[in-house]
Design a protein around this motif. Sequence first.
Motif, PDB file in Angstrom:
ATOM      1  N   ASP A 223       0.835  -1.202   0.000  1.00  0.00           N
ATOM      2  CA  ASP A 223       0.000   0.000   0.000  1.00  0.00           C
ATOM      3  C   ASP A 223       0.871   1.254   0.000  1.00  0.00           C
ATOM      4  O   ASP A 223       0.434   2.323  -0.433  1.00  0.00           O
ATOM      5  N   ASP A 230       9.619  -1.178   9.285  1.00  0.00           N
ATOM      6  CA  ASP A 230       8.290  -1.795   9.359  1.00  0.00           C
ATOM      7  C   ASP A 230       8.327  -3.277   9.706  1.00  0.00           C
ATOM      8  O   ASP A 230       7.271  -3.885   9.892  1.00  0.00           O
ATOM      9  N   TRP A 286      -1.616 -10.109  10.061  1.00  0.00           N
ATOM     10  CA  TRP A 286      -2.530  -8.982  10.247  1.00  0.00           C
ATOM     11  C   TRP A 286      -2.071  -7.729   9.498  1.00  0.00           C
ATOM     12  O   TRP A 286      -2.786  -6.725   9.483  1.00  0.00           O
ATOM     13  N   GLN A 287      -0.897  -7.791   8.865  1.00  0.00           N
ATOM     14  CA  GLN A 287      -0.419  -6.660   8.075  1.00  0.00           C
ATOM     15  C   GLN A 287      -0.824  -6.755   6.604  1.00  0.00           C
ATOM     16  O   GLN A 287      -0.463  -5.885   5.824  1.00  0.00           O
ATOM     17  N   HIS A 291      -9.591  -6.310   5.952  1.00  0.00           N
ATOM     18  CA  HIS A 291     -10.525  -5.832   6.981  1.00  0.00           C
ATOM     19  C   HIS A 291      -9.803  -5.163   8.152  1.00  0.00           C
ATOM     20  O   HIS A 291     -10.448  -4.787   9.139  1.00  0.00           O
ATOM     21  N   LEU A 292      -8.465  -5.019   8.059  1.00  0.00           N
ATOM     22  CA  LEU A 292      -7.703  -4.308   9.084  1.00  0.00           C
ATOM     23  C   LEU A 292      -6.884  -3.191   8.426  1.00  0.00           C
ATOM     24  O   LEU A 292      -5.644  -3.193   8.472  1.00  0.00           O
ATOM     25  N   PRO A 293      -7.557  -2.219   7.794  1.00  0.00           N
ATOM     26  CA  PRO A 293      -6.827  -1.182   7.043  1.00  0.00           C
ATOM     27  C   PRO A 293      -5.894  -0.355   7.914  1.00  0.00           C
ATOM     28  O   PRO A 293      -4.907   0.196   7.426  1.00  0.00           O
ATOM     29  N   GLN A 294      -6.192  -0.262   9.220  1.00  0.00           N
ATOM     30  CA  GLN A 294      -5.341   0.547  10.095  1.00  0.00           C
ATOM     31  C   GLN A 294      -3.963  -0.086  10.303  1.00  0.00           C
ATOM     32  O   GLN A 294      -3.019   0.597  10.720  1.00  0.00           O
ATOM     33  N   HIS A 295      -3.848  -1.403  10.032  1.00  0.00           N
ATOM     34  CA  HIS A 295      -2.572  -2.105  10.203  1.00  0.00           C
ATOM     35  C   HIS A 295      -1.984  -2.584   8.881  1.00  0.00           C
ATOM     36  O   HIS A 295      -0.831  -3.017   8.853  1.00  0.00           O
ATOM     37  N   ARG A 296      -2.752  -2.504   7.807  1.00  0.00           N
ATOM     38  CA  ARG A 296      -2.332  -3.137   6.555  1.00  0.00           C
ATOM     39  C   ARG A 296      -1.164  -2.395   5.905  1.00  0.00           C
ATOM     40  O   ARG A 296      -1.195  -1.188   5.728  1.00  0.00           O
TER      41      ARG A 296
END
Length: 319
Positions: A223, A230, A286-287, A291-296
Amino acid sequence: MTDDDGTIVDAAELLATALRHLDDYDTRRPIAEIPTLDEAASRPFRPFPALAIAMASHVLSAWEVRTFQVERGDHGDRIRYFTAVGDDPLRPFRACTVFVPDLGTQRVVELCGHAFCPNPAPAGPGSRCTDHLLDPASNGPFHWLRLAGEAAMSAERQRGGRPETENFALAAIRLGLPVDEICRAVSAGEWTVQALADEPVPLPDDVDDSDNPDHWPFVLTPDRDITAADTRRIYAFNDRGHVSSDLAPETVLARRGEFYTYFHAFEGGPLIVCGEQRRLFRLEWWQVQDHLPQHRLARRAEERRQQMYEPPDSWEDYV
């Protein structure tokens, strides 16, 4: 039968004594009293003939030593532990006897060579379990690690890469046992057992394994630029193969909008991404979740798998 302090037992003498008592009226009557190495034991070890035969014969035939000691075996214990020292003092032999109720017999199990450890020996007499891989060894500090690793790989090869239950089911199928009974025995669905039982459908002449999407590399696209800051783990390739790499936090490992292949470190484990400059780095599951855009940090791009796929001639070409 024992030395002055009573703990060292002559296996040949114990075996001879036990054989003389095999025809006694009460075959559960103890034939000897042997002090144990366990200071907390409430009484000496008192073997009956069949138990003494199992222990003494194992010491003489499997370990090829004459004497042994009993670690512990209080009254009422169903498992008795015994030990001996062979040519290598850093590789003591340890085993235990286990009563098999269905057969009414004693079974001997090799144990980890670390004193009083109840875990099985992974690679023969005296080898160390995973809890004691750092124990001293005559052949160097990583001897127990290498032995256990070789044993694990050997077991994996014998299973043919299948889980143990699948291997068991396959063996039962080959014996012609009913599918429904096999399903019940291994708690597996009929479709699983039937798939193991069925002969594979032959591939058409114009199809080979390279056409199977399961063999194609997985693909993702970041992204944003992913940097060394990271990820926790980065590996670089050089003449020695893959090695850990320390990079400045701002070093770019994968660029936004580009496509990179990845694989799982192990089943259900983190993703290992083949990034820029022949570097591998790790992303957690989870990266890469939509459905987890805050961590993707990246998204899977499986629609590009077939477009990117070219059968590699070798692993070096792949990376």
